[in-house]
Design a protein around this motif. Sequence first.
Motif, PDB file in Angstrom:
ATOM      1  N   ASN A 131       0.860  -1.191   0.000  1.00 26.23           N
ATOM      2  CA  ASN A 131       0.000   0.000   0.000  1.00 26.23           C
ATOM      3  C   ASN A 131       0.892   1.236   0.000  1.00 26.23           C
ATOM      4  O   ASN A 131       2.116   1.135   0.103  1.00 26.23           O
ATOM      5  CB  ASN A 131      -0.986   0.005   1.183  1.00 26.23           C
ATOM      6  CG  ASN A 131      -0.300  -0.081   2.532  1.00 26.23           C
ATOM      7  OD1 ASN A 131       0.707   0.566   2.788  1.00 26.23           O
ATOM      8  ND2 ASN A 131      -0.847  -0.901   3.422  1.00 26.23           N
ATOM      9  N   LYS A 133       1.259   3.583   2.235  1.00 22.78           N
ATOM     10  CA  LYS A 133       1.954   3.809   3.512  1.00 22.78           C
ATOM     11  C   LYS A 133       3.234   2.979   3.588  1.00 22.78           C
ATOM     12  O   LYS A 133       4.312   3.500   3.854  1.00 22.78           O
ATOM     13  CB  LYS A 133       1.050   3.492   4.700  1.00 22.78           C
ATOM     14  CG  LYS A 133       1.734   3.754   6.035  1.00 22.78           C
ATOM     15  CD  LYS A 133       0.827   3.460   7.200  1.00 22.78           C
ATOM     16  CE  LYS A 133       1.447   3.709   8.546  1.00 22.78           C
ATOM     17  NZ  LYS A 133       2.840   3.527   8.721  1.00 22.78           N
ATOM     18  N   THR A 134       3.112   1.695   3.359  1.00 19.66           N
ATOM     19  CA  THR A 134       4.259   0.788   3.485  1.00 19.66           C
ATOM     20  C   THR A 134       5.318   1.034   2.418  1.00 19.66           C
ATOM     21  O   THR A 134       6.510   1.065   2.723  1.00 19.66           O
ATOM     22  CB  THR A 134       3.777  -0.676   3.407  1.00 19.66           C
ATOM     23  OG1 THR A 134       2.838  -0.900   4.461  1.00 19.66           O
ATOM     24  CG2 THR A 134       4.921  -1.656   3.515  1.00 19.66           C
ATOM     25  N   TRP A 136       5.661   3.679   0.246  1.00 20.34           N
ATOM     26  CA  TRP A 136       6.070   5.050  -0.083  1.00 20.34           C
ATOM     27  C   TRP A 136       6.336   5.863   1.177  1.00 20.34           C
ATOM     28  O   TRP A 136       7.455   6.313   1.413  1.00 20.34           O
ATOM     29  CB  TRP A 136       5.002   5.739  -0.947  1.00 20.34           C
ATOM     30  CG  TRP A 136       5.412   7.090  -1.449  1.00 20.34           C
ATOM     31  CD1 TRP A 136       5.218   8.292  -0.822  1.00 20.34           C
ATOM     32  CD2 TRP A 136       6.122   7.395  -2.648  1.00 20.34           C
ATOM     33  NE1 TRP A 136       5.747   9.320  -1.570  1.00 20.34           N
ATOM     34  CE2 TRP A 136       6.308   8.791  -2.696  1.00 20.34           C
ATOM     35  CE3 TRP A 136       6.612   6.615  -3.695  1.00 20.34           C
ATOM     36  CZ2 TRP A 136       6.953   9.422  -3.759  1.00 20.34           C
ATOM     37  CZ3 TRP A 136       7.265   7.248  -4.744  1.00 20.34           C
ATOM     38  CH2 TRP A 136       7.431   8.641  -4.770  1.00 20.34           C
ATOM     39  N   ILE A 137       5.332   6.053   1.988  1.00 16.87           N
ATOM     40  CA  ILE A 137       5.443   6.937   3.171  1.00 16.87           C
ATOM     41  C   ILE A 137       6.475   6.400   4.164  1.00 16.87           C
ATOM     42  O   ILE A 137       7.347   7.154   4.609  1.00 16.87           O
ATOM     43  CB  ILE A 137       4.065   7.112   3.836  1.00 16.87           C
ATOM     44  CG1 ILE A 137       3.112   7.810   2.861  1.00 16.87           C
ATOM     45  CG2 ILE A 137       4.187   7.898   5.147  1.00 16.87           C
ATOM     46  CD1 ILE A 137       1.651   7.819   3.289  1.00 16.87           C
ATOM     47  N   ASP A 138       6.391   5.114   4.520  1.00 16.76           N
ATOM     48  CA  ASP A 138       7.312   4.545   5.500  1.00 16.76           C
ATOM     49  C   ASP A 138       8.751   4.527   5.021  1.00 16.76           C
ATOM     50  O   ASP A 138       9.679   4.420   5.826  1.00 16.76           O
ATOM     51  CB  ASP A 138       6.885   3.130   5.891  1.00 16.76           C
ATOM     52  CG  ASP A 138       5.631   3.086   6.731  1.00 16.76           C
ATOM     53  OD1 ASP A 138       5.137   4.179   7.152  1.00 16.76           O
ATOM     54  OD2 ASP A 138       5.106   1.978   6.976  1.00 16.76           O
ATOM     55  N   THR A 143       5.818  13.458   0.433  1.00 15.97           N
ATOM     56  CA  THR A 143       4.361  13.460   0.376  1.00 15.97           C
ATOM     57  C   THR A 143       3.884  14.913   0.387  1.00 15.97           C
ATOM     58  O   THR A 143       4.639  15.834   0.712  1.00 15.97           O
ATOM     59  CB  THR A 143       3.726  12.726   1.571  1.00 15.97           C
ATOM     60  OG1 THR A 143       4.068  13.406   2.774  1.00 15.97           O
ATOM     61  CG2 THR A 143       4.176  11.277   1.639  1.00 15.97           C
TER      62      THR A 143
END
Length: 145
Positions: A131, A133-134, A136-138, A143
């Motif tokens: 997903n 979050k996992t 890209w963001i993490d 962002t």
Amino acid sequence: MIKNLKLLSLTLLMGTASLFAKAQNPINWTEQQLMEPATLAQTLAAKKDVPLIISMGPGALIPNSVDIGPGNEAENIAELKTLLASKKKSDKVVVYCGCCPFDRCPNVRPAIAALKEAGFTNYSLLNLKTNLKTDWIDKGYPTTK
């Protein structure tokens, strides 16, 4: 009567199997069309040759991305087609969603289909296997929030 019942049962069974097959949503992209998140993050950081980035999910969290909305809604695919109509077929386009793993994502397949139907030749799907979050963001990629 029994012959008709068997025919009806067979028809229902085939219809159910057809629905199940549709629910599986076959992959409509190739491995070569997957773009790794690190690659897009590097491109954004370099601010050179940035592709058209399209969010087909619940929100556009990647900088420079256009928020179309969930690809499983017909009005959003219509909006995507309107956006694509103003672009060259050879323009570089990256589509992403990130709501869930690809095998369950209802949004990316309609977007990829729209790109194919419109004749685009240089498009990618951001490889968000788990997903946003996992994948890209993490990982600390940029962002909008």
